[in-house]
Enzyme design. Structure first.
Site: not given
Ligand code: ZN
Length: 291
Positions: A2-3
């Protein structure tokens, strides 16, 4: 993985769905995700039972839920973590690790993580800002980011601008993908030393990083409510909107030159060799030998 924009989507979703809710009961199904909590799984659960969730905050990729006693539930999604808000009757996810039941019985918070690099812990006195993450810099999406200070720091350092963008103590949350995209938009090569950039260039670059991340946020944001609360780390943004990252050999959308890939800190950098020319080597001045 997840960014930052996806983590922001999770934060906004938690804010919408669990604010003001009281945690009644915590079930730890695997000890690893709560390993950072010194009290162990039972102590972790006991520290949360009966507490009310006051807010949902974020610093970089860390999330925390301030509690009514001044502590906070601190979380990081790691490589594969998800924080879901589900109705209690929804079947358990395959990699469900921690379950927080909320008063009212209409929903619960679930921490799901296959690889378990992420985790949850209770931060004592961490409601305002957990001391564990106080060293992490603000990110480009944070309205309180001191941009002038970032510009000054970048221009004082001789290290390459991409390395600096990825430095979580300078500005957080700019991952490899966003860095490459922002550099492409700004037409700056990632190896350009910080002290060889103008203040205006650094400022523009930060603006591009913010734009790229905001665009990703917009795309990730739509999937959140659709699945009640769900973020799986793949917003779909990366397939459609990338100009440099992952496009090795494809023509640059500005000039047609094939995009190049080079190794960078165990990862890759993608750039257009025409629009983003490599910096000249710093000339080393050798003092004349004494005779
Ligand atoms: Zn180009």
């Amino acid at each position: 993985m997840p960014e930052l924009p996806e983590v922001e989507v999770v934060r906004a979703g938690l804010e919408r769905h669990v604010l003001g809710a009281t945690i009644t009961d915590v079930e730890v199904l695997h000890p690893r995700p709560v390993r950072r909590d010194v009290r162990g799984p039972a102590g972790f659960a006991a520290a949360l039972a009966g507490r009310r969730i006051e807010a949902a905050r974020r610093r970089g990729k860390y999330l925390w839920l301030p509690l009514d006693n001044g502590d906070a539930l601190l979380g990081h999604l790691g490589m594969s973590g998800q924080l879901l808000v589900q109705p209690p009757e929804a079947p358990a996810e395959r990699h469900l690790r921690v379950r927080l039941r909320l008063a009212g019985g209409e929903r619960e918070v679930r921490f799901v993580d296959q690889r378990m690099f992420g985790g949850l812990s209770v931060s004592a006195g961490g409601a305002e800002l957990p001391p564990e993450i106080a060293h992490i810099a603000r990110d480009p999406l944070d309205p309180e980011l001191d941009e002038d200070e970032v510009v000054r720091k970048v221009r004082r350092r001789i290290s390459g601008i991409k390395r600096q963008l990825l430095d979580q103590n300078l500005v957080s949350g700019v991952g490899n993908i966003y860095a490459d995209e922002a550099l492409w938009r700004a037409r700056i090569h990632g190896e350009r030393p910080g002290d060889r950039l103008t203040a205006r260039q650094v400022r523009e670059l930060l603006g591009h990083a913010r734009d790229v991340m905001t665009a990703a946020l917009g795309e990730g944001g739509t999937s959140f409510d659709a699945l009640y609360v769900n973020v799986n780390g793949e917003s779909g943004y990366f397939d459609r909107s990338l100009h440099a990252y992952g496009r090795e050999g494809e023509p640059c959308e500005r000039c047609g030159t094939p995009v190049r890939r080079v190794a960078f800190m165990n990862r890759s950098s993608y750039f257009c060799p025409s629009c983003q020319p490599a910096p000249r080597r710093r000339r080393v001045v050798v003092p004349p030998a004494p005779d």
